[in-house]
Write a protein that holds these residues in place. Sequence first.
Motif, PDB file in Angstrom:
ATOM      1  N   ASN A 110       1.431  11.672   9.129  1.00 13.81           N
ATOM      2  CA  ASN A 110       1.486  10.434   8.754  1.00 13.81           C
ATOM      3  C   ASN A 110       0.979   8.825   9.040  1.00 13.81           C
ATOM      4  O   ASN A 110       2.072   8.510   9.193  1.00 13.81           O
ATOM      5  CB  ASN A 110       3.436  10.798   8.676  1.00 13.81           C
TER       6      ASN A 110
ATOM      7  N   ALA B 142      -1.162   5.866   9.567  1.00 17.99           N
ATOM      8  CA  ALA B 142      -1.948   5.106   8.161  1.00 17.99           C
ATOM      9  C   ALA B 142      -2.637   4.166   9.279  1.00 17.99           C
ATOM     10  O   ALA B 142      -2.441   4.054   9.571  1.00 17.99           O
ATOM     11  CB  ALA B 142      -1.010   4.873   7.505  1.00 17.99           C
TER      12      ALA B 142
ATOM     13  N   LYS C 169      -2.922  13.725  -1.824  1.00 12.99           N
ATOM     14  CA  LYS C 169      -1.995  14.461  -1.784  1.00 12.99           C
ATOM     15  C   LYS C 169      -0.537  15.365  -2.005  1.00 12.99           C
ATOM     16  O   LYS C 169       0.123  15.898  -1.455  1.00 12.99           O
ATOM     17  CB  LYS C 169      -1.098  13.096  -2.789  1.00 12.99           C
TER      18      LYS C 169
ATOM     19  N   HIS D 220      -7.131   9.793  -4.021  1.00 18.44           N
ATOM     20  CA  HIS D 220      -6.271   9.409  -2.782  1.00 18.44           C
ATOM     21  C   HIS D 220      -5.012  10.526  -3.423  1.00 18.44           C
ATOM     22  O   HIS D 220      -4.091  11.464  -3.386  1.00 18.44           O
ATOM     23  CB  HIS D 220      -5.244   8.355  -2.993  1.00 18.44           C
TER      24      HIS D 220
ATOM     25  N   GLY E  24      -5.299   0.212   8.985  1.00 18.58           N
ATOM     26  CA  GLY E  24      -5.432  -0.309   8.113  1.00 18.58           C
ATOM     27  C   GLY E  24      -6.073  -1.622   8.669  1.00 18.58           C
ATOM     28  O   GLY E  24      -6.092  -1.875   9.835  1.00 18.58           O
TER      29      GLY E  24
ATOM     30  N   SER F 290       1.135  -1.411   0.238  1.00 17.56           N
ATOM     31  CA  SER F 290      -0.228  -0.073   0.299  1.00 17.56           C
ATOM     32  C   SER F 290       0.311   0.786  -0.063  1.00 17.56           C
ATOM     33  O   SER F 290       0.312   2.393  -0.031  1.00 17.56           O
ATOM     34  CB  SER F 290      -0.940   0.488   1.561  1.00 17.56           C
ATOM     35  N   GLN F 291       1.924   1.563   0.243  1.00 15.72           N
ATOM     36  CA  GLN F 291       2.801   2.236   0.652  1.00 15.72           C
ATOM     37  C   GLN F 291       3.265   2.457  -0.782  1.00 15.72           C
ATOM     38  O   GLN F 291       5.052   3.239  -0.840  1.00 15.72           O
ATOM     39  CB  GLN F 291       4.426   2.567   1.408  1.00 15.72           C
TER      40      GLN F 291
ATOM     41  N   TYR G 171      -0.696  15.558   3.076  1.00 18.11           N
ATOM     42  CA  TYR G 171      -1.514  15.121   4.334  1.00 18.11           C
ATOM     43  C   TYR G 171      -1.255  15.531   5.420  1.00 18.11           C
ATOM     44  O   TYR G 171       0.272  16.506   5.821  1.00 18.11           O
ATOM     45  CB  TYR G 171      -0.288  13.744   3.993  1.00 18.11           C
TER      46      TYR G 171
END
Length: 180
Positions: A126, A128, A119, A115, A130, A88-89, A123
């Motif tokens: 930083n 995230a 971007k 996305h 999941g 995902s990164q 952001y």
Amino acid sequence: MSSLTGGSYPPALEDGLERQRLVQTIKDWSIANGLAVRPPPAVAGDDVEGILAMSAPVTLFPSPFPKGCFEEAKAIQTTYNELYAHISQDEEFLGRLVQEVAGGDDFIANLWDVHLRVKAEGYAQNLALGLFRSDYMVHQDGEHLQIKQVEFNTIASSFGGLSAQTSLLHKYHPLPGACS
């Protein structure tokens, strides 16, 4: 006879009335114990204040899943989660994949556009998070059982919060021998 359970499963219901009673009992238990969801518009119709909740979709009988296979799935889940988090990164890799499918998948195209806009704006943090759900099935080859991952979800994870209630429902089950 089911080879995963060593007996006849699921148990046979005697007649349509027994099935109706079981379904109604499950619906009642579900609403009384929070195993509920908001109804989709097709069910609620225009009366948004009429039906506030309905029982979540569940199976009448729990699906047998051998403990060894369950433990195997748990053991590999962290590795899978780390793999998917790393993927995902990798924006370059994902961008190539999105370009391949965006013409035929509006949802993916729109998600990628969101996305790119976020971007470009920058952001806010930083961090995230999941929320992943992996679906497995048991494959049987003779006496050997093994798990097969059949789906990995990053969006359709919302019912995860209902899993504990579903387990309680199956323990409550009103039919003797329906689950152990």
